[in-house]
Design a protein around this motif. Structure first.
Motif, mmCIF file in Angstrom:
data_model
loop_
_atom_site.group_PDB
_atom_site.id
_atom_site.type_symbol
_atom_site.label_atom_id
_atom_site.label_comp_id
_atom_site.label_asym_id
_atom_site.label_seq_id
_atom_site.Cartn_x
_atom_site.Cartn_y
_atom_site.Cartn_z
ATOM 1 N N ALA A 9 27.698 5.871 32.556
ATOM 2 C CA ALA A 9 27.844 7.146 33.266
ATOM 3 C C ALA A 9 28.939 6.943 34.298
ATOM 4 O O ALA A 9 28.689 6.571 35.428
ATOM 5 C CB ALA A 9 26.533 7.526 33.945
ATOM 6 N N CYS A 10 30.178 7.158 33.889
ATOM 7 C CA CYS A 10 31.338 6.860 34.740
ATOM 8 C C CYS A 10 31.628 8.002 35.687
ATOM 9 O O CYS A 10 31.661 9.152 35.297
ATOM 10 C CB CYS A 10 32.553 6.603 33.852
ATOM 11 S SG CYS A 10 33.987 6.099 34.785
ATOM 12 N N ALA A 11 31.823 7.660 36.960
ATOM 13 C CA ALA A 11 32.167 8.672 37.948
ATOM 14 C C ALA A 11 33.666 8.667 38.169
ATOM 15 O O ALA A 11 34.337 7.663 37.988
ATOM 16 C CB ALA A 11 31.468 8.372 39.266
ATOM 17 N N TRP A 12 34.175 9.787 38.602
ATOM 18 C CA TRP A 12 35.604 9.900 38.907
ATOM 19 C C TRP A 12 35.743 10.246 40.380
ATOM 20 O O TRP A 12 35.118 11.151 40.872
ATOM 21 C CB TRP A 12 36.247 10.985 38.049
ATOM 22 C CG TRP A 12 36.050 10.686 36.621
ATOM 23 C CD1 TRP A 12 35.111 11.194 35.795
ATOM 24 C CD2 TRP A 12 36.775 9.737 35.850
ATOM 25 N NE1 TRP A 12 35.223 10.647 34.564
ATOM 26 C CE2 TRP A 12 36.228 9.749 34.559
ATOM 27 C CE3 TRP A 12 37.857 8.883 36.129
ATOM 28 C CZ2 TRP A 12 36.711 8.957 33.538
ATOM 29 C CZ3 TRP A 12 38.327 8.094 35.113
ATOM 30 C CH2 TRP A 12 37.753 8.130 33.834
ATOM 31 N N LEU A 13 36.593 9.480 41.034
ATOM 32 C CA LEU A 13 36.652 9.551 42.479
ATOM 33 C C LEU A 13 37.976 10.102 42.965
ATOM 34 O O LEU A 13 39.023 9.634 42.588
ATOM 35 C CB LEU A 13 36.463 8.139 43.065
ATOM 36 C CG LEU A 13 35.210 7.412 42.589
ATOM 37 C CD1 LEU A 13 35.182 6.034 43.169
ATOM 38 C CD2 LEU A 13 33.988 8.193 42.968
ATOM 39 N N LEU A 14 37.878 11.122 43.840
ATOM 40 C CA LEU A 14 39.057 11.648 44.523
ATOM 41 C C LEU A 14 38.872 11.423 46.002
ATOM 42 O O LEU A 14 37.763 11.372 46.489
ATOM 43 C CB LEU A 14 39.195 13.158 44.287
ATOM 44 C CG LEU A 14 39.356 13.637 42.859
ATOM 45 C CD1 LEU A 14 39.306 15.157 42.852
ATOM 46 C CD2 LEU A 14 40.674 13.172 42.309
ATOM 47 N N THR A 15 39.996 11.348 46.739
ATOM 48 C CA THR A 15 39.825 11.254 48.176
ATOM 49 C C THR A 15 40.950 11.908 48.945
ATOM 50 O O THR A 15 42.093 11.860 48.559
ATOM 51 C CB THR A 15 39.716 9.789 48.651
ATOM 52 O OG1 THR A 15 39.475 9.793 50.039
ATOM 53 C CG2 THR A 15 40.960 8.993 48.337
ATOM 54 N N LEU A 16 40.575 12.557 50.021
ATOM 55 C CA LEU A 16 41.526 12.994 51.038
ATOM 56 C C LEU A 16 41.791 11.858 51.999
ATOM 57 O O LEU A 16 42.663 11.933 52.864
ATOM 58 C CB LEU A 16 40.907 14.153 51.840
ATOM 59 C CG LEU A 16 41.359 15.546 51.467
ATOM 60 C CD1 LEU A 16 40.421 16.550 52.094
ATOM 61 C CD2 LEU A 16 42.751 15.762 51.970
ATOM 62 N N CYS A 17 40.984 10.805 51.854
ATOM 63 C CA CYS A 17 41.128 9.604 52.667
ATOM 64 C C CYS A 17 40.848 9.858 54.134
ATOM 65 O O CYS A 17 41.751 9.774 54.967
ATOM 66 C CB CYS A 17 42.504 8.965 52.480
ATOM 67 S SG CYS A 17 42.728 8.308 50.834
ATOM 68 N N THR A 18 39.605 10.135 54.482
ATOM 69 C CA THR A 18 39.209 10.188 55.871
ATOM 70 C C THR A 18 39.401 8.815 56.473
ATOM 71 O O THR A 18 38.967 7.817 55.911
ATOM 72 C CB THR A 18 37.734 10.592 55.978
ATOM 73 O OG1 THR A 18 37.578 11.845 55.323
ATOM 74 C CG2 THR A 18 37.298 10.695 57.420
ATOM 75 N N ALA A 19 40.059 8.739 57.605
ATOM 76 C CA ALA A 19 40.391 7.447 58.191
ATOM 77 C C ALA A 19 39.127 6.694 58.540
ATOM 78 O O ALA A 19 38.162 7.244 59.029
ATOM 79 C CB ALA A 19 41.240 7.626 59.452
ATOM 80 N N THR A 243 46.916 9.623 54.451
ATOM 81 C CA THR A 243 46.584 10.731 53.552
ATOM 82 C C THR A 243 45.403 11.570 54.030
ATOM 83 O O THR A 243 44.957 12.464 53.315
ATOM 84 C CB THR A 243 46.271 10.187 52.150
ATOM 85 O OG1 THR A 243 45.176 9.255 52.230
ATOM 86 C CG2 THR A 243 47.474 9.500 51.540
ATOM 87 N N LYS A 244 44.922 11.332 55.231
ATOM 88 C CA LYS A 244 43.689 11.994 55.675
ATOM 89 C C LYS A 244 43.809 13.517 55.754
ATOM 90 O O LYS A 244 42.807 14.222 55.650
ATOM 91 C CB LYS A 244 43.242 11.430 57.026
ATOM 92 C CG LYS A 244 44.186 11.697 58.186
ATOM 93 C CD LYS A 244 43.675 11.023 59.464
ATOM 94 C CE LYS A 244 44.638 11.252 60.625
ATOM 95 N NZ LYS A 244 44.721 12.672 61.006
ATOM 96 N N ASP A 245 44.998 14.029 55.922
ATOM 97 C CA ASP A 245 45.167 15.485 56.042
ATOM 98 C C ASP A 245 45.785 16.108 54.791
ATOM 99 O O ASP A 245 46.188 17.278 54.812
ATOM 100 C CB ASP A 245 46.041 15.816 57.258
ATOM 101 C CG ASP A 245 45.382 15.398 58.562
ATOM 102 O OD1 ASP A 245 44.149 15.538 58.675
ATOM 103 O OD2 ASP A 245 46.102 14.922 59.460
ATOM 104 N N VAL A 246 45.848 15.344 53.715
ATOM 105 C CA VAL A 246 46.486 15.855 52.507
ATOM 106 C C VAL A 246 45.441 16.516 51.615
ATOM 107 O O VAL A 246 44.571 15.861 51.055
ATOM 108 C CB VAL A 246 47.189 14.722 51.725
ATOM 109 C CG1 VAL A 246 47.791 15.262 50.432
ATOM 110 C CG2 VAL A 246 48.264 14.068 52.583
#
Length: 507
Positions: A9-19, A243-246
């Protein structure tokens, strides 16, 4: 990596990168393959002056010291797993730069030594493994060389199916067409049954890296990321702050749509995550002189799990947050690759060969960067190659070791001189990476590859996939998770060590 247990059960991860705050580092002792190949400081100081074509052309001058031999028309039989036949053998020149390089390499070796190179078995590694081991068990001299899925090959190795490479004539691991990891990481007690040479092109093409969309980076005033890398400042904390605000709600519906919006930094929950273990210099095993040390369970590994979960995983139980998405049924690697190809993420983890086809139609200029370091105190950048890459072994039933050694050494040498330059310089530089600085970054990435003893011989029973499983499922308590697995992991690795320590005792 086709880990049957962890990727069901593979998850896919996205991030805005919170610092996230900088965490303390616990540096390991000893050296890895990357230390012997290139000191990052020396590589990056000269990155701007690197002339890849000159360096690649100079490869042709390296003497393989094989001399002239007549092998009497010997038919050299190679088993190839996972449909990588086209980097081993092609029938004729096609006009494709890689096909033609494979053909030229093989023809050069065949003409020089009066031999014939062919494929004696190919296909998916599970059924192919049964076919090969059946032949070996029966004492059948059916194959000369296996070019095989590295973890599967490692699993077969400890069942005593393969010869020690040091017993095969004409093999010289000091030559540049063999990865230093073959000696530094994969040799123990004078025994090496799994080797990484340039004939196994996927060991290069599967090296993990970070792709960078330059147009999107410019829109967000990103600095010169090549300079950041060269200055040793390319860390995960740096990326998260950058990338925290992207984020852009591209379809303007007021909610996060994982396949339709734009993000800052993206990673799939597969070996993309696993690669951080080596990027952060926390390998499963390290060599300390001639001593092989289990180095996985450190204080640092708990901090790595926490930091990656902070970066990529769930926040406050919100499943479809800008930092996380679980896409059911998506195939391994495809989501992150395709999002980058559509220009919907500034940074994305992946491996080098992803740039060849999916990104070729991308109108935006893009670059290739190494995986980030743990912190600025870490001396070198490191990476790993995805587990689908090939490694090589010689069956114990192989008969003509003189011919096998000569042809294997020659194929690796000619791959170093002909095939790798074709792939590395032409296919990547001209068709995809599009800038000289990325070529310098590629040098750094390829020189930073670590082929960890604990990963190659993991057999999906060791510790190599724990990090991926924890972060993909947002499990932050490494200590309790590892405690449940420690007994079986230790028992398994003891079995591997025993195999190397008693190799040949029953021959």
């Amino acid at each position: 990596m086709k880990n049957k247990n962890l990727l069901r059960a593979c998850a896919w991860l996205l991030t805005l990168c919170t610092a996230v705050p900088v965490l303390a580092s616990c540096g390991g002792d000893g050296t890895t393959a990357a230390d012997t190949q290139a000191d990052t400081a020396s590589v990056t100081e000269t990155a701007a002056e690197t002339e890849p074509l000159d360096a690649l052309d100079a490869r042709k001058l390296v003497d393989d010291e094989l001399g002239e031999q007549d092998l009497g028309g010997y038919e050299f039989r190679i088993v190839v797993s996972d449909n990588k036949d086209d980097t081993i053998w092609v029938e004729s020149q096609t006009g494709d730069v890689i096909d033609d390089a494979v053909y030229e390499r093989n023809a050069t070796v065949e003409d020089r030594f009066n031999c014939k190179i062919g494929i004696s078995g190919s296909g998916a590694y599970d059924p192919l493994s049964k076919e090969v081991t059946k032949a070996i068990t029966a004492g059948d001299d059916a194959h000369d060389l296996l070019s095989f899925h590295v973890v599967q090959l490692g699993q077969l190795s400890i069942s005593d199916y393969f010869l020690n490479w040091y017993d095969i004539p004409h093999i010289d691991f000091e030559k540049p067409w063999w990865s230093p990891s073959t000696v530094n990481d994969l040799t123990y007690n004078g025994v090496c049954v799994t080797a990484i040479g340039d004939m196994a092109l996927s060991a290069l093409s599967a090296a993990y890296c970070v792709f960078y969309n330059k147009r999107l980076g410019a829109e967000y005033d990103f600095p010169d990321l090549y300079e950041v890398v060269n200055n040793g400042e390319w860390t995960l904390d740096y990326i998260t702050a950058l990338t925290k605000d992207v984020y852009r709600d591209l379809n303007s519906n007021g909610k996060v749509d994982p396949q339709e919006d734009m993000f800052g930094y993206l990673s799939d929950a597969s070996s993309n995550l696993n690669a951080y273990l080596w990027a952060f210099d926390n390998p499963v095993f390290k060599k300390n002189g001639d001593v092989l040390e289990y180095s996985y369970n450190t204080e640092k590994i708990s901090e790595i799990v926490t930091k990656l979960c902070d970066t990529f995983a769930l926040y406050d139980g919100i499943k479809f947050d800008k930092t996380y998405v679980n896409i059911e049924g998506a195939s391994v690697h495809a989501f992150g690759r395709d999002m980058f190809a559509k220009g919907q993420t500034v940074l994305s983890n992946g491996y080098i060969s992803m740039s060849l086809t999916p990104f070729r139609e991308l109108e935006d200029e893009f670059g290739i960067l190494p995986y980030p370091k743990w912190d600025t105190a870490q001396k070198n950048y490191y990476t790993m190659s995805d587990g689908h890459h090939e490694a090589m072994a010689v069956p114990k039933t192989a008969g003509n070791l003189e011919a096998i050694g000569t042809i294997t050494e020659a194929l690796c040498a000619e791959s170093y001189k002909i095939l790798v330059p074709a792939y590395y310089d032409v296919a990547l530089k001209v068709k995809s990476t599009r800038d000289e600085q990325s070529i310098a970054m590629m040098d750094l990435i390829v020189n930073a590859r670590v082929f960890d003893f604990g990963y190659v011989y993991d057999a999906w029973k060791g510790a190599s996939f724990i990090l991926m499983d924890l972060v993909a499922n947002n499990k932050r308590d490494f200590a309790s998770y590892y405690a449940k697995k420690e007994k079986s992991v230790t028992k398994y690795y003891n079995k591997v060590i025993e195999y190397f320590e008693t190799y040949g005792d029953n021959d």
